[in-house]
Motif scaffolding. Structure first.
Motif, PDB file in Angstrom:
ATOM      1  N   GLU A 198     -22.258  53.877  34.363  1.00  0.00           N
ATOM      2  CA  GLU A 198     -22.371  52.440  34.625  1.00  0.00           C
ATOM      3  C   GLU A 198     -21.750  51.669  33.459  1.00  0.00           C
ATOM      4  O   GLU A 198     -22.121  51.873  32.308  1.00  0.00           O
ATOM      5  CB  GLU A 198     -23.855  52.048  34.761  1.00  0.00           C
TER       6      GLU A 198
ATOM      7  N   ARG B 234     -19.168  50.545  38.511  1.00  0.00           N
ATOM      8  CA  ARG B 234     -19.845  51.846  38.714  1.00  0.00           C
ATOM      9  C   ARG B 234     -18.790  52.927  38.886  1.00  0.00           C
ATOM     10  O   ARG B 234     -18.053  52.949  39.867  1.00  0.00           O
ATOM     11  CB  ARG B 234     -20.737  51.819  39.968  1.00  0.00           C
TER      12      ARG B 234
ATOM     13  N   SER C 258     -20.117  47.535  32.410  1.00  0.00           N
ATOM     14  CA  SER C 258     -20.085  46.170  32.896  1.00  0.00           C
ATOM     15  C   SER C 258     -19.016  45.405  32.131  1.00  0.00           C
ATOM     16  O   SER C 258     -18.691  45.738  30.988  1.00  0.00           O
ATOM     17  CB  SER C 258     -21.451  45.517  32.743  1.00  0.00           C
TER      18      SER C 258
ATOM     19  N   PRO D  49     -20.743  44.416  37.184  1.00  0.00           N
ATOM     20  CA  PRO D  49     -20.907  45.869  37.019  1.00  0.00           C
ATOM     21  C   PRO D  49     -19.675  46.638  37.477  1.00  0.00           C
ATOM     22  O   PRO D  49     -18.961  46.214  38.379  1.00  0.00           O
ATOM     23  CB  PRO D  49     -22.112  46.186  37.904  1.00  0.00           C
TER      24      PRO D  49
ATOM     25  N   TRP E  10     -22.821  59.454  37.496  1.00  0.00           N
ATOM     26  CA  TRP E  10     -22.618  57.998  37.611  1.00  0.00           C
ATOM     27  C   TRP E  10     -22.557  57.392  36.225  1.00  0.00           C
ATOM     28  O   TRP E  10     -23.493  57.535  35.444  1.00  0.00           O
ATOM     29  CB  TRP E  10     -23.766  57.372  38.408  1.00  0.00           C
TER      30      TRP E  10
ATOM     31  N   ALA F  46     -19.459  53.664  44.790  1.00  0.00           N
ATOM     32  CA  ALA F  46     -18.622  53.816  43.598  1.00  0.00           C
ATOM     33  C   ALA F  46     -17.513  52.768  43.596  1.00  0.00           C
ATOM     34  O   ALA F  46     -16.873  52.529  44.613  1.00  0.00           O
ATOM     35  CB  ALA F  46     -18.005  55.214  43.563  1.00  0.00           C
ATOM     36  N   ASP F  47     -17.292  52.145  42.427  1.00  0.00           N
ATOM     37  CA  ASP F  47     -16.143  51.250  42.285  1.00  0.00           C
ATOM     38  C   ASP F  47     -14.880  52.032  41.962  1.00  0.00           C
ATOM     39  O   ASP F  47     -13.785  51.656  42.347  1.00  0.00           O
ATOM     40  CB  ASP F  47     -16.406  50.241  41.153  1.00  0.00           C
TER      41      ASP F  47
END
Ligand SMILES: [Zn+2]
Ligand SMILES: [Zn+2]
Length: 598
Positions: free
Chosen positions: A174, A190, A176, A188, A172, A234-235
Motif C-alpha cells: 500500500e 494499491r 499513497s 491510495p 499487497w 489492485a491499481d
C-alpha cells in the motif's frame, strides 16, 4: 519505515480529492507520479564482495554493495518498492555455513537480517529456496519483516504449518500519493505483487517435496493470481517471476524459462525475471526472440528487467503513473539495470551486520568435510585418466541416478562426462589438486569453480563416439608417435572442453587424423553400437551446446538438475560411507601414440 511518497505534478481542481472533481480531469490537470520498482534476484547468499574459495575480495557482487545502489535509487525516487525475486538462501559459502551451523531455530538468519535492514517490501521464492527442505525454509523466513510470496506453490495437508502460514499468493503493498491541494488528503496506490517459480522443483528437490506441496505451472498460476489481484482492486500489478526466457533461439516457449509467455498475461504492468542469471536490458541474450526490445527493456511491450546474479546488478523499472477518473494508469516506463562495479563501496552497516556470519564462514571453509584415499588432481588430466575428473564424474553419476529414479524414465545405462577445469598444458604448469587425506570444504570448492548445474542427456552410441572425437581434438596429430605425452596436448584446446566419459572404455589414437581417433569403444566389455541408447550425466553448458560438441544442442536433455555441481560434490562426499572417497582411479581411457603405448 520510510515514508515513501512523491508528487511530480500539481493538479488544479479544488475538490477534497482529485477523484471528486466536478468534471473528469483533463490531460493537463492530471495527477502524475513515478513509481520505482527495484529488483534483486539470484543473490544466492552472496552478501559480501568476497570469494571464500580464493579467500580474497571479489568486486562486482555482494548484496552489501548492491545496497549502495538501492540507497541511491531510493534517494532519487522516494515512491518505490523493493522486490527480491528468489534464489536467495543457497549458493554461497556463507549460505552453506548457515545451513550447517547457524542456530536458525533461535536466531534470525543472517541473510534475512540483511533483507530486513534493507527494508525489502516482498520476497518471491525461487527454486533454490527448497534445497534444504520445508522446515528449514520456514525457519529461515520466520523473522522476515516482509511478505514471503509464491503464487504457484500450493500447500497440501502435509505442508509444515509454519510455511503455510508464512506464504502468501499475492503481496499487497500500500502506498499513497499526497493530494496536491489538500496536504491531509492522499490518493491510495494499491500494488499487488504476484510471484511464481519453476514447477521443476518437484523433480529437483523430489525427496524434500514430493508428498508435501504441489506446484502449478507458472503461466496458469500467474494468470489466475493476476485476475484475483484485479478483482481485489489492485491499481498496479507487478509479476515477480523466478524464471528467464529461452536463449539462442527464436522459439519463445519453454516450461522452465517461461518469461516470454508470462509477459502475455493481460494486466501485468511490470515483469521481474531471474533464475537464468542474465542481465536484461542491456545485453543481447534474448535478441533472437520476437517482441523483445533490449534497449527499452520490454518483452511483448511489458517493461521487464533481470538483474544478473550474486547481487551484480539492481533492476530498476520506473513507471510513470497518471491518476485520472478515479484510476491509476501507466503512461510511460523506463527500464535499466545498474551494475555493481569495482568502485561501488559496500554499505558499512550491512558489512558490520554480517561480520559474525562472515567470520564463522571463514572458519567453516577450513573445516574437514571428509577424506579421500587418492589424490584428486587435474595435473595430467589432459593425457590420462585423472582422480579429480573421476571424482566429479562419480558425483554426477550419483546425483543423476537419483534424479532418473525420481523422474521414472525408461531404464538405460548411465554414463558420466566431465572435463578437467584447471589442468596443465606442460609438466611445469600448475593445476588444481587435493592431496590424499583430509578434504576441507574450501579445497573441494576449488575443484569445481564454475556455477554449472547437472543435466542428463539421452544419446546414441554414434553420438557418444562423436562426443569423444570432439574431445580427441585436444591432441595434435603425431603420425609416428612420441614418448612425451605432454608434447601432443593441443594448447589451443581449452581444458573445460576435454571431456572424458566414465562408464566407457576407449583409446584415443593420436597418430590418426581428427574424426578417426576414438578406437575400441566398449561398454561393459561389449562394443558400443551406433543405435544403442545411453544417458549421460554432464553439465548444463555441455548439454546446451557449449564447446560445439556434435549432436548436443539442448534437445537431448531429459533431466535438468537445479543444484550447482559444487553443491553436488559436497553432498556426494557427505553421503559416502565414513565420508570417505575410496574409489580407485579407473584407467578407462588411454592415449595411443604417446608414452610408449603403440
Ligand atoms: Zn539462481
Ligand atoms: Zn533459480
Amino acid at each position: 519505515m520510510l515514508q515513501r511518497f512523491n508528487l511530480l505534478m500539481i493538479a488544479t481542481c479544488g475538490g477534497l480529492a482529485v477523484a471528486s472533481c466536478g468534471s473528469p480531469m483533463s490531460e493537463s490537470t492530471a495527477l502524475t507520479t513515478t513509481l520505482r520498482i527495484m529488483e534483486t534476484s539470484d543473490v544466492h547468499g552472496q552478501l559480501l564482495s568476497y570469494d571464500y574459495f580464493a579467500k580474497a575480495p571479489k568486486h562486482g557482487q555482494g548484496l552489501a554493495a548492491t545496497a549502495a545502489l538501492i540507497a541511491q535509487a531510493r534517494t532519487e525516487q522516494p515512491l518505490n518498492i523493493l522486490v527480491e525475486n528468489g534464489d536467495l538462501i543457497q549458493g554461497s559459502a556463507l549460505a552453506d555455513y548457515a545451513v550447517a551451523d547457524f542456530p536458525v531455530a533461535q536466531q534470525t538468519h543472517p541473510i534475512i537480517a540483511m533483507l530486513n535492514a534493507l527494508e525489502y517490501d516482498v520476497a518471491n521464492l525461487g527454486n533454490h529456496e527448497f534445497n534444504f527442505g520445508l522446515e528449514y525454509l520456514a525457519q529461515t523466513y520466520r523473522d522476515a519483516n516482509f511478505p514471503v510470496l509464491s503464487s504457484n506453490v500450493r500447500s497440501t495437508a502435509a505442508t509444515p504449518v509454519a510455511l503455510t502460514e508464512r506464504l502468501t499468493d499475492i503481496a499487497w503493498l500500500e502506498r499513497s500519493v499526497a493530494h496536491p491541494q489538500q496536504p491531509n488528503q492522499s490518493i491510495p496506490l494499491r500494488i499487488a505483487v504476484v510471484g511464481v517459480l519453476p514447477p521443476q522443483i518437484m523433480q529437483w528437490d523430489h525427496h524434500h517435496l514430493h508428498d508435501k506441496i504441489a506446484v502449478d505451472d507458472m503461466l496458469s498460476a500467474a494468470t489466475a493470481a493476476v485476475q484475483r489481484a484485479q478483482q481485489q482492486g489492485a491499481d498496479l500489478i507487478v509479476l515477480a517471476a523466478h524464471t528467464g526466457m529461452p536463449q539462442d533461439t527464436s522459439k519463445p516457449e519453454d516450461d522452465e524459462q517461461t518469461g516470454w509467455l508470462l509477459a502475455g498475461i493481460k494486466g501485468v504492468d511490470a515483469l521481474l525475471l531471474g533464475h537464468q542469471h542474465k542481465v536484461f536490458p542491456g545485453t543481447d541474450v534474448y535478441d533472437l526472440l520476437p517482441e523483445v526490445d533490449t534497449e527499452r527493456g520490454t518483452v511483448r511491450g511489458v517493461p521487464t528487467v533481470q538483474p544478473g546474479v550474486y547481487g551484480s546488478h539492481l533492476g530498476v523499472i520506473d513507471l510513470q503513473l497518471q491518476y485520472q477518473d478515479g484510476a491509476w494508469q501507466v503512461r510511460e516506463h523506463k527500464v535499466a539495470t545498474r551494475a555493481v562495479i569495482e568502485t561501488t563501496a559496500a554499505v558499512p552497516e550491512l558489512e558490520a551486520l554480517v561480520a559474525p556470519a562472515h567470520e564463522a564462514t571463514l572458519a567453516f571453509m577450513e573445516r574437514p568435510i571428509g577424506r579421500t584415499q587418492q589424490p584428486l588432481s587435474y595435473q595430467t588430466a589432459r593425457w590420462q585418466a585423472s582422480g579429480a575428473v573421476q571424482f566429479v564424474q562419480r558425483a554426477q553419476l550419483w546425483q543423476a541416478q537419483q534424479l532418473l529414479a525420481a523422474a521414472g524414465l525408461e531404464p538405460l545405462p548411465v554414463l558420466s562426462a566431465a572435463a578437467p577445469f584447471d589442468a596443465a598444458f606442460s609438466a611445469d604448469d600448475s593445476a588444481t589438486a587435493v592431496a590424499a587425506g583430509t578434504v576441507t570444504r574450501g579445497a573441494l570448492g576449488d575443484l569445481y569453480r564454475y556455477p554449472n548445474t547437472l543435466d542428463v542427456v539421452k544419446v546414441t552410441g554414434a553420438q557418444l563416439k562423436a562426443w569423444l572425437e570432439q574431445s580427441a581434438k585436444g591432441f595434435v596429430q603425431h603420425e609416428q608417435g612420441t614418448d612425451d605425452c605432454w608434447a601432443v596436448v593441443n594448447p589451443n584446446f581449452p581444458h573445460y572442453n576435454f571431456d572424458s566419459i566414465l562408464g566407457l572404455n576407449y583409446h584415443i589414437d593420436i597418430r590418426l587424423p581428427e574424426g578417426e581417433r576414438v578406437q575400441a569403444l566398449t561398454y561393459q566389455g561389449q562394443p558400443v553400437t551406433d543405435a544403442q541408447a545411453f544417458y549421460v550425466a554432464t553439465n548444463n553448458y555441455r548439454a546446451n551446446g557449449g564447446g560445439d560438441f556434435p549432436g548436443l544442442d539442448g534437445s537431448q536433455t531429459v533431466l535438468r538438475g537445479a543444484d550447482t555441481l559444487g553443491d553436488i560434490l559436497l553432498r556426494y562426499m557427505d553421503a559416502l560411507p565414513e565420508k570417505t572417497y575410496e574409489e580407485k582411479l579407473e584407467k578407462h581411457w588411454q592415449v595411443i601414440g604417446c608414452g610408449g603405448r603403440i
